[in-house]
Design a protein around this motif. Structure first.
Motif, short mmCIF file in Angstrom:
data_model
loop_
_atom_site.label_atom_id
_atom_site.label_comp_id
_atom_site.label_asym_id
_atom_site.label_seq_id
_atom_site.Cartn_x
_atom_site.Cartn_y
_atom_site.Cartn_z
N THR A 61 -2.78 8.93 -5.64
CA THR A 61 -3.79 8.28 -5.09
C THR A 61 -4.52 9.18 -4.14
N GLY A 73 0.37 1.83 -3.52
CA GLY A 73 -1.16 2.23 -3.46
C GLY A 73 -2.20 0.90 -3.64
N TYR A 118 0.71 -1.10 -0.02
CA TYR A 118 -0.03 -0.09 0.07
C TYR A 118 0.80 1.24 -0.04
N ILE A 122 -6.75 6.22 -8.36
CA ILE A 122 -5.16 6.09 -8.75
C ILE A 122 -4.90 6.67 -10.24
#
Length: 389
Positions: free
Chosen positions: A317, A295, A291, A356
């Protein structure tokens, strides 16, 4: 460098999974929390916090709505302790079928010289049944439920499954000999054993109550190895007194079920094995890295699950409300700063959306202004700019 703060005892193998791009427990203003059962419901979260990962399945110890509003992604590690829970349920099925705990207590209480003769006389008190040929209803066929169903088949049992939310991936894990039905009533009607393996949410609290227990056959054995509250314990006690339920096994103690000879309570140990703790820690560490560095939101609880290949120099993001024209507002701000979009993906989960945006170039002098501009959109919760590693 990303900062990670841990709570509870996180297996060292999980901490060792982190790359040199991550520091562990060096600050109280980290980018990530890696937790197990610590209660965060009333916790104050630092502004730096971007992600909380629960090394385990349940996230009822995390305030999801408040985390979302602060732009914090919350994850769990589904499946990491599934085998541990499955094995405990199978062990307790064998116990209840063969009266093992009662037989053990008897043997400990009768150790005198004539024990052999006496036990030969008394052992019929503990006559049990075999699991082969018996029916088990598995309510919830996810990571744990599918394993329990398959294990029961291997023990020669007949398996009935019910899960209205069964995912395609979970369906592939289930043996085709499992008979699928479309209601709890149909699942439990003729079952000798009923076991529940569903997440705890507003739809599953009290899922198995008086109505469902009434539909069960007399003498059924009931298991709750999901979460407290999914089985109505008051109803279970009443059903035992009415001889509807012969035995109830649960991992979650409450005063109403204490000191009941036909209730077996284990102290929340379903996922407490060395292997499960290792699996959860490793999966949790990989989730934090995926993450923060990419992301990705696979197994995210409060954001839509997205995994988009990261092939450009930068990724932006945005966590925001799921309302019209959000993508348009975001694109307008990027255009204002002369940023060309190479790739964009957007998905929603109920009232929350995640966008995104991959770009090839970003003027470092404009980065701070761009983040401020995007964050100024009222419906935006958090903006991140990630540089490709």
């Amino acid at each position: 460098m990303y900062e990670v703060k841990t709570f509870n005892a996180i297996a060292q193998s999980g901490l060792d999974t982190f790359t040199d791009n991550f520091e562990i427990n060096q600050t109280d203003e980290p980018d990530a929390y890696l937790i197990r059962s610590v209660n965060l419901l009333a916790a104050d979260f630092p502004e730096s916090l971007k992600i909380i990962v629960r090394a385990g399945a349940g996230v009822n110890n995390v305030p999801l709505d408040r985390a979302t509003e602060k732009g914090i992604a919350v994850f769990n590690t589904p499946g990491s302790n599934a085998n541990a829970v499955k094995e405990l349920v199978v062990a307790l099925m064998i116990d209840t079928a063969r009266n093992l705990f009662a037989a053990h207590d008897y043997s400990n209480a009768h150790t005198e010289a004539d024990v052999s003769q006496r036990t030969e006389k008394d052992k019929t008190k503990f006559n049990g049944t075999e699991l082969a040929g018996k029916k088990i209803a598995v309510i919830g066929l996810g990571n744990v439920g599918s394993m329990v169903a398959n294990a029961a088949l291997n023990l020669g049992m007949k398996v009935i499954g019910y899960d209205p939310y069964l995912s395609a991936n979970a369906a592939w894990r289930i043996n085709n000999k499992v008979k699928r039905v479309d209601s709890i009533k149909k699942a439990v009607k003729t079952a000798d054993f009923v076991t529940v393996h569903v997440p705890k949410n507003e739809n599953t609290i009290g899922l198995i109550g008086t109505k469902e227990m009434t539909e069960m056959k007399d003498g059924v054995v009931l298991f709750n190895y999901s979460r407290v509250g999914i089985v109505d314990n008051h109803a279970a006690v009443k059903a035992i007194r009415n001889e509807k339920i012969s035995h109830y096994c649960t991992d979650f103690g409450e005063p109403v079920i204490a000191n009941q000879p036909q209730i077996t309570i284990t102290p929340h140990i379903g996922g407490s094995t060395l292997e499960a703790e290792t699996n959860g820690a490793i999966q949790g560490a990989n989730t934090v890295m995926d993450y923060l560095e990419n992301g990705d939101t696979t197994h995210c609880v409060n954001l839509p699950n997205m995994q988009v290949s990261f092939e450009t120099a930068y990724r932006i993001t945005v966590i925001h409300q799921n309302v019209p024209n959000m993508v348009g507002q975001i694109s307008t701000q990027l255009a204002h700063y002369g940023i060309n979009i190479e790739n964009m993906a957007n998905a929603a989960k109920k009232s929350v959306a995640y966008t995104i945006i991959d770009i090839d170039g970003l003027n470092q002098n404009n980065e701070s202004d761009l983040i401020t501009a995007l964050n100024s959109i009222v419906e935006v919760y958090r903006v991140r700019v990630i540089k490709h590693q």
